[in-house]
Design a protein around this motif. Structure first.
Motif, mmCIF file in Angstrom:
data_model
loop_
_atom_site.group_PDB
_atom_site.id
_atom_site.type_symbol
_atom_site.label_atom_id
_atom_site.label_comp_id
_atom_site.label_asym_id
_atom_site.label_seq_id
_atom_site.Cartn_x
_atom_site.Cartn_y
_atom_site.Cartn_z
ATOM 1 N N ILE A 116 0.831 -1.213 0.000
ATOM 2 C CA ILE A 116 0.000 0.000 0.000
ATOM 3 C C ILE A 116 0.864 1.261 0.000
ATOM 4 N N LEU A 117 1.963 1.256 0.729
ATOM 5 C CA LEU A 117 2.843 2.434 0.729
ATOM 6 C C LEU A 117 3.319 2.760 -0.690
ATOM 7 N N GLY A 118 3.516 1.754 -1.510
ATOM 8 C CA GLY A 118 3.893 1.984 -2.903
ATOM 9 C C GLY A 118 2.760 2.518 -3.753
ATOM 10 N N ARG A 119 1.521 2.254 -3.369
ATOM 11 C CA ARG A 119 0.358 2.696 -4.144
ATOM 12 C C ARG A 119 0.083 4.180 -3.957
ATOM 13 N N ILE A 120 0.497 4.771 -2.828
ATOM 14 C CA ILE A 120 0.162 6.167 -2.548
ATOM 15 C C ILE A 120 1.273 7.142 -2.945
ATOM 16 N N LEU A 121 2.379 6.627 -3.473
ATOM 17 C CA LEU A 121 3.530 7.479 -3.792
ATOM 18 C C LEU A 121 3.220 8.578 -4.807
ATOM 19 N N THR A 122 2.574 8.242 -5.886
ATOM 20 C CA THR A 122 2.351 9.193 -6.987
ATOM 21 C C THR A 122 1.652 10.464 -6.505
ATOM 22 N N PHE A 123 0.608 10.307 -5.723
ATOM 23 C CA PHE A 123 -0.183 11.455 -5.278
ATOM 24 C C PHE A 123 0.176 11.927 -3.872
ATOM 25 N N LYS A 124 1.267 11.386 -3.324
ATOM 26 C CA LYS A 124 1.623 11.682 -1.927
ATOM 27 C C LYS A 124 0.403 11.454 -1.056
ATOM 28 N N GLY A 125 -0.192 10.290 -1.257
ATOM 29 C CA GLY A 125 -1.456 9.963 -0.629
ATOM 30 C C GLY A 125 -1.364 9.695 0.859
ATOM 31 N N LYS A 126 -2.497 9.386 1.409
ATOM 32 C CA LYS A 126 -2.648 9.186 2.842
ATOM 33 C C LYS A 126 -3.164 7.773 3.099
ATOM 34 N N VAL A 127 -2.659 7.168 4.163
ATOM 35 C CA VAL A 127 -3.194 5.901 4.651
ATOM 36 C C VAL A 127 -3.725 6.164 6.051
ATOM 37 N N PHE A 128 -4.944 5.772 6.301
ATOM 38 C CA PHE A 128 -5.462 5.846 7.664
ATOM 39 C C PHE A 128 -5.983 4.475 8.038
ATOM 40 N N ILE A 129 -5.854 4.166 9.304
ATOM 41 C CA ILE A 129 -6.087 2.816 9.802
ATOM 42 C C ILE A 129 -7.073 2.852 10.953
ATOM 43 N N THR A 130 -8.040 1.945 10.912
ATOM 44 C CA THR A 130 -8.911 1.701 12.062
ATOM 45 C C THR A 130 -8.746 0.234 12.402
ATOM 46 N N THR A 131 -8.427 -0.039 13.650
ATOM 47 C CA THR A 131 -8.152 -1.430 13.997
ATOM 48 C C THR A 131 -8.231 -1.666 15.490
ATOM 49 N N THR A 132 -8.479 -2.887 15.839
ATOM 50 C CA THR A 132 -8.287 -3.357 17.202
ATOM 51 C C THR A 132 -6.872 -3.904 17.224
ATOM 52 N N PRO A 133 -6.032 -3.423 18.135
ATOM 53 C CA PRO A 133 -4.651 -3.915 18.153
ATOM 54 C C PRO A 133 -4.593 -5.397 18.495
ATOM 55 N N CYS A 134 -3.604 -6.058 17.983
ATOM 56 C CA CYS A 134 -3.385 -7.488 18.269
ATOM 57 C C CYS A 134 -1.962 -7.652 18.786
ATOM 58 N N GLY A 135 -1.703 -7.125 19.941
ATOM 59 C CA GLY A 135 -0.368 -7.228 20.513
ATOM 60 C C GLY A 135 0.602 -6.285 19.828
ATOM 61 N N ARG A 136 1.866 -6.606 19.940
ATOM 62 C CA ARG A 136 2.906 -5.756 19.350
ATOM 63 C C ARG A 136 3.384 -6.362 18.046
ATOM 64 N N ASN A 137 2.560 -6.253 17.043
ATOM 65 C CA ASN A 137 2.894 -6.765 15.721
ATOM 66 C C ASN A 137 3.477 -5.644 14.860
ATOM 67 N N TRP A 138 3.468 -5.803 13.547
ATOM 68 C CA TRP A 138 4.035 -4.821 12.621
ATOM 69 C C TRP A 138 3.414 -3.442 12.794
ATOM 70 N N LEU A 139 2.145 -3.409 13.140
ATOM 71 C CA LEU A 139 1.445 -2.136 13.308
ATOM 72 C C LEU A 139 2.053 -1.317 14.449
ATOM 73 N N TYR A 140 2.442 -1.995 15.493
ATOM 74 C CA TYR A 140 3.085 -1.335 16.629
ATOM 75 C C TYR A 140 4.405 -0.700 16.187
ATOM 76 N N ASP A 141 5.209 -1.466 15.473
ATOM 77 C CA ASP A 141 6.530 -0.980 15.039
ATOM 78 C C ASP A 141 6.452 0.058 13.922
ATOM 79 N N GLU A 142 5.581 -0.171 12.947
ATOM 80 C CA GLU A 142 5.539 0.659 11.741
ATOM 81 C C GLU A 142 4.679 1.914 11.866
ATOM 82 N N VAL A 143 3.685 1.883 12.746
ATOM 83 C CA VAL A 143 2.749 3.007 12.824
ATOM 84 C C VAL A 143 2.705 3.630 14.225
ATOM 85 N N TYR A 144 2.489 2.800 15.233
ATOM 86 C CA TYR A 144 2.324 3.353 16.577
ATOM 87 C C TYR A 144 3.596 4.037 17.085
ATOM 88 N N LEU A 145 4.717 3.327 17.091
ATOM 89 C CA LEU A 145 5.952 3.926 17.616
ATOM 90 C C LEU A 145 6.350 5.208 16.886
#
Length: 179
Positions: free
Chosen positions: A103-132
């Motif tokens: 997805i990060l590659g899909r938003i490059l052209t327009f300098k797009g935005k990614v927004f996330i709604t989720t219930t966390p599932c421990g300290r997975n990739w989301l914790y490292d890549e987005v939360y921290l």
């Protein structure tokens, strides 16, 4: 509450883009995509020109020319190719990190935005890549990231008495994740 907020954010992105572009609503599976689609359709009702549903594709053509497509993350390599103005990842914690990378590659052209709604599932990739990166005191803080954390008691759509009942039924780990 969080999915409804995601649908409002998606509608804001549709309204914000002056030129017709494409935005995606991405869910882990088809079944899980039905909830954000239903919320979006309700919120965007007066801005929808046409809805096409065929062969599992769901495309909302908006009155301003923007297109909103509902996708699943069950085959991440099929998400390649499109240039996106934005992507809403609903329940992203249930998707593999590879989906995030695509997805990060899909938003490059327009300098797009990614927004996330989720219930966390421990300290997975989301914790490292987005939360921290969103934490003000994190050494590698990224100003492009922000995080809103809320409990079920803060959700205006839920009755706090019913949330308390659920809390008494859920074991510690499940309560910490779900509430």
């Amino acid at each position: 509450g969080k999915t409804t907020d995601g649908a409002y954010q998606a509608m804001l992105e549709v309204a914000r883009n002056r030129e017709p572009k494409v935005g995606w609503v991405l869910s882990p599976s088809y079944q899980m995509s039905e909830v954000p689609e239903r919320d979006f359709a309700e919120i965007a009702r007066s801005a929808i020109r046409n809805v096409r549903k065929d062969n599992g594709r769901r495309i909302y053509e908006m009155v301003n020319g923007h297109r909103v497509e509902f996708k699943t993350a069950d085959d991440p390599d099929r998400l390649r190719g499109e240039r996106l103005a934005w992507c809403w990842m609903d329940e992203a914690a249930q998707m593999p990190k590879y989906v995030w990378d695509v997805i990060l590659g899909r938003i490059l052209t327009f300098k797009g935005k990614v927004f996330i709604t989720t219930t966390p599932c421990g300290r997975n990739w989301l914790y490292d890549e987005v939360y921290l990166p969103s934490c003000p005191d994190w050494i590698h803080r990224d100003e492009d990231y922000s995080c809103v954390r809320a409990t079920s008691w803060e959700n205006p759509y839920l009755d706090p008495v019913e949330v308390d009942k659920l809390r008494r039924k859920y074991p510690g780990t499940l309560a910490a994740q779900e509430l």
